[in-house]
Motif scaffolding. Structure first.
Motif, PDB file in Angstrom:
ATOM      1  N   MET A   1       0.098   3.825   4.128  1.00 33.06           N
ATOM      2  CA  MET A   1      -0.434   2.589   3.571  1.00 33.06           C
ATOM      3  C   MET A   1       0.661   1.670   3.056  1.00 33.06           C
ATOM      4  SD  MET A   1      -3.799   3.858   1.464  1.00 33.06           S
ATOM      5  CE  MET A   1      -4.260   2.204   1.008  1.00 33.06           C
ATOM      6  N   LEU A   2       1.750   2.261   2.558  1.00 30.88           N
ATOM      7  CA  LEU A   2       2.811   1.460   1.947  1.00 30.88           C
ATOM      8  C   LEU A   2       3.769   0.841   2.961  1.00 30.88           C
ATOM      9  CD1 LEU A   2       3.829   3.782  -1.041  1.00 30.88           C
ATOM     10  CD2 LEU A   2       2.119   1.969  -1.006  1.00 30.88           C
ATOM     11  N   ARG A   3       3.802   1.392   4.172  1.00 34.27           N
ATOM     12  CA  ARG A   3       4.780   0.933   5.166  1.00 34.27           C
ATOM     13  C   ARG A   3       4.552  -0.531   5.515  1.00 34.27           C
ATOM     14  NH1 ARG A   3       7.415   3.937  10.086  1.00 34.27           N
ATOM     15  NH2 ARG A   3       8.315   2.157  11.139  1.00 34.27           N
ATOM     16  N   ASP A   4       5.601  -1.320   5.348  1.00 34.64           N
ATOM     17  CA  ASP A   4       5.612  -2.751   5.640  1.00 34.64           C
ATOM     18  C   ASP A   4       4.495  -3.504   4.918  1.00 34.64           C
ATOM     19  OD1 ASP A   4       7.896  -2.608   7.288  1.00 34.64           O
ATOM     20  OD2 ASP A   4       6.664  -1.912   8.959  1.00 34.64           O
ATOM     21  N   PHE A   6       3.027  -4.754   0.810  1.00 34.06           N
ATOM     22  CA  PHE A   6       3.441  -5.085  -0.549  1.00 34.06           C
ATOM     23  C   PHE A   6       2.244  -4.938  -1.474  1.00 34.06           C
ATOM     24  CE2 PHE A   6       6.177  -7.434   2.364  1.00 34.06           C
ATOM     25  CZ  PHE A   6       7.427  -7.005   1.929  1.00 34.06           C
ATOM     26  N   PRO A   7       2.479  -4.760  -2.758  1.00 25.59           N
ATOM     27  CA  PRO A   7       1.359  -4.591  -3.694  1.00 25.59           C
ATOM     28  C   PRO A   7       0.310  -5.701  -3.606  1.00 25.59           C
ATOM     29  CG  PRO A   7       3.407  -4.082  -4.795  1.00 25.59           C
ATOM     30  CD  PRO A   7       3.768  -4.635  -3.435  1.00 25.59           C
ATOM     31  N   GLU A   8       0.754  -6.949  -3.424  1.00 20.31           N
ATOM     32  CA  GLU A   8      -0.224  -8.050  -3.374  1.00 20.31           C
ATOM     33  C   GLU A   8      -1.167  -7.941  -2.170  1.00 20.31           C
ATOM     34  OE1 GLU A   8       3.415 -10.302  -1.481  1.00 20.31           O
ATOM     35  OE2 GLU A   8       3.225  -9.137  -3.319  1.00 20.31           O
ATOM     36  N   ASP A   9      -0.751  -7.199  -1.128  1.00 21.48           N
ATOM     37  CA  ASP A   9      -1.637  -6.982   0.016  1.00 21.48           C
ATOM     38  C   ASP A   9      -2.891  -6.198  -0.378  1.00 21.48           C
ATOM     39  OD1 ASP A   9       0.326  -8.222   1.554  1.00 21.48           O
ATOM     40  OD2 ASP A   9       1.157  -6.327   2.293  1.00 21.48           O
ATOM     41  N   PHE A  10      -2.810  -5.492  -1.498  1.00 21.46           N
ATOM     42  CA  PHE A  10      -3.924  -4.683  -1.991  1.00 21.46           C
ATOM     43  C   PHE A  10      -4.507  -5.242  -3.288  1.00 21.46           C
ATOM     44  CE2 PHE A  10      -1.122  -1.992   0.498  1.00 21.46           C
ATOM     45  CZ  PHE A  10      -2.013  -1.402   1.385  1.00 21.46           C
ATOM     46  N   GLY A  11      -4.119  -6.481  -3.625  1.00 22.18           N
ATOM     47  CA  GLY A  11      -4.625  -7.103  -4.846  1.00 22.18           C
ATOM     48  C   GLY A  11      -3.968  -6.575  -6.102  1.00 22.18           C
ATOM     49  N   LEU A  12      -2.789  -5.993  -5.967  1.00 24.16           N
ATOM     50  CA  LEU A  12      -2.074  -5.443  -7.119  1.00 24.16           C
ATOM     51  C   LEU A  12      -0.950  -6.384  -7.543  1.00 24.16           C
ATOM     52  CD1 LEU A  12      -1.823  -1.814  -5.736  1.00 24.16           C
ATOM     53  CD2 LEU A  12      -3.341  -2.583  -7.565  1.00 24.16           C
ATOM     54  N   ALA A  13      -0.547  -6.279  -8.788  1.00 20.97           N
ATOM     55  CA  ALA A  13       0.527  -7.122  -9.324  1.00 20.97           C
ATOM     56  C   ALA A  13       1.884  -6.635  -8.825  1.00 20.97           C
ATOM     57  CB  ALA A  13       0.495  -7.094 -10.845  1.00 20.97           C
ATOM     58  N   GLY A  14       2.820  -7.551  -8.745  1.00 18.51           N
ATOM     59  CA  GLY A  14       4.188  -7.210  -8.377  1.00 18.51           C
ATOM     60  C   GLY A  14       4.493  -7.562  -6.938  1.00 18.51           C
ATOM     61  N   SER A  15       5.773  -7.838  -6.684  1.00 20.39           N
ATOM     62  CA  SER A  15       6.176  -8.208  -5.337  1.00 20.39           C
ATOM     63  C   SER A  15       6.816  -7.048  -4.580  1.00 20.39           C
ATOM     64  CB  SER A  15       7.118  -9.416  -5.379  1.00 20.39           C
ATOM     65  OG  SER A  15       8.223  -9.134  -6.201  1.00 20.39           O
ATOM     66  N   LEU A  16       7.191  -5.981  -5.295  1.00 20.95           N
ATOM     67  CA  LEU A  16       7.694  -4.752  -4.684  1.00 20.95           C
ATOM     68  C   LEU A  16       6.944  -3.577  -5.303  1.00 20.95           C
ATOM     69  CD1 LEU A  16      11.547  -5.404  -4.711  1.00 20.95           C
ATOM     70  CD2 LEU A  16      10.099  -5.242  -2.689  1.00 20.95           C
ATOM     71  N   GLY A  24      -1.801   2.324  -9.309  1.00 18.78           N
ATOM     72  CA  GLY A  24      -2.956   1.446  -9.125  1.00 18.78           C
ATOM     73  C   GLY A  24      -3.572   1.582  -7.749  1.00 18.78           C
ATOM     74  N   LEU A  25      -2.731   1.712  -6.714  1.00 18.46           N
ATOM     75  CA  LEU A  25      -3.233   1.854  -5.349  1.00 18.46           C
ATOM     76  C   LEU A  25      -3.996   3.164  -5.177  1.00 18.46           C
ATOM     77  CD1 LEU A  25      -3.413   0.741  -2.466  1.00 18.46           C
ATOM     78  CD2 LEU A  25      -1.254   1.913  -1.992  1.00 18.46           C
ATOM     79  N   VAL A  26      -3.462   4.249  -5.723  1.00 22.45           N
ATOM     80  CA  VAL A  26      -4.131   5.547  -5.618  1.00 22.45           C
ATOM     81  C   VAL A  26      -5.480   5.503  -6.331  1.00 22.45           C
ATOM     82  CG1 VAL A  26      -4.013   7.981  -6.328  1.00 22.45           C
ATOM     83  CG2 VAL A  26      -2.011   6.881  -5.303  1.00 22.45           C
ATOM     84  N   GLU A  27      -5.499   4.936  -7.527  1.00 27.72           N
ATOM     85  CA  GLU A  27      -6.755   4.858  -8.276  1.00 27.72           C
ATOM     86  C   GLU A  27      -7.766   3.954  -7.571  1.00 27.72           C
ATOM     87  OE1 GLU A  27      -5.698   3.790 -12.297  1.00 27.72           O
ATOM     88  OE2 GLU A  27      -5.104   5.849 -12.757  1.00 27.72           O
ATOM     89  N   GLN A  28      -7.297   2.817  -7.056  1.00 22.08           N
ATOM     90  CA  GLN A  28      -8.170   1.855  -6.382  1.00 22.08           C
ATOM     91  C   GLN A  28      -8.721   2.414  -5.071  1.00 22.08           C
ATOM     92  OE1 GLN A  28      -6.647  -2.271  -5.976  1.00 22.08           O
ATOM     93  NE2 GLN A  28      -6.797  -1.921  -3.781  1.00 22.08           N
ATOM     94  N   THR A  29      -7.871   3.078  -4.295  1.00 22.86           N
ATOM     95  CA  THR A  29      -8.263   3.546  -2.974  1.00 22.86           C
ATOM     96  C   THR A  29      -9.030   4.871  -3.007  1.00 22.86           C
ATOM     97  OG1 THR A  29      -6.301   2.477  -2.071  1.00 22.86           O
ATOM     98  CG2 THR A  29      -7.384   4.087  -0.663  1.00 22.86           C
ATOM     99  N   TYR A  30      -8.565   5.794  -3.837  1.00 28.73           N
ATOM    100  CA  TYR A  30      -9.138   7.140  -3.814  1.00 28.73           C
ATOM    101  C   TYR A  30      -9.910   7.510  -5.084  1.00 28.73           C
ATOM    102  CZ  TYR A  30      -5.963   7.423   0.120  1.00 28.73           C
ATOM    103  OH  TYR A  30      -5.318   7.175   1.300  1.00 28.73           O
TER     104      TYR A  30
END
Length: 173
Positions: A1-4, A6-16, A24-30
């Motif tokens: 999921m992280l390959r190529d 960025f956090p904003e692609d998933f609605g998360l804060a931060g540019s890296l 946040g991604l783990v909690e949001q997705t799973y």
């Protein structure tokens, strides 16, 4: 999921990616509640852990790195402090246990912040450097280890970024 991605692609804060954005991604997705130390353990198992400067050099370059740390690094640190810039150590590693082979470009600040990008790109990504400066919100000095020869650095360095080469056999001193 992280390959190529960025956090904003998933609605998360931060540019890296950071420990917090992966959490946040783990909690949001799973829907799995984890802690920042738990995420840090996963990242370390995947090969994303801070390394000492000498660990970033091959055995033949270790003495040159030690000399560089005593001669050159204090000047870089002082320049970053005078400019109120953040100072990062950057390198790349291969992500463990992932197929196809995936590179991780990571930077660790002198304050302990970890920022990274999972990519298939082999050259030092200009976008990574640009996002590193924008996420810091100020200029950044980046000490680049021997993961890339200077010929693999971007031709145009993003505004607000100053690169410094850690000595390697390929570059010499």
């Amino acid at each position: 999921m992280l390959r190529d991605a960025f956090p904003e692609d998933f609605g998360l804060a931060g540019s890296l990616w950071t420990r917090q954005s992966v959490l946040g991604l783990v909690e949001q997705t799973y829907g799995i509640p984890l802690s920042v130390p738990g995420i840090a353990r996963y990242l370390r198992a995947w090969g994303l852990a801070p390394r000492e400067p000498v660990d970033r050099a091959c055995a033949l370059c270790a003495m040159a790195v030690v000399q560089w740390q005593s001669d050159r690094y204090p000047e870089i640190l002082q320049a970053a402090q005078l400019e109120r810039a953040d100072l990062y150590w950057a390198g790349r590693t291969r992500l463990h246990g992932v197929s196809p082979a995936t590179e991780v470009v990571a930077a660790v600040s002198t304050r302990g912040w970890v920022r990274f990008l999972v990519t298939g790109e082999t050259a030092l990504p200009r976008e990574f450097l640009s996002r590193l400066a924008s996420q810091a919100g100020r200029d950044v000095h980046v000490v680049v280890d021997g993961s890339w020869a200077t010929t693999e650095w971007p031709r145009r360095i993003p505004d607000g970024v100053v690169l410094h080469a850690l000595p390697t056999c390929e570059r010499g001193r």
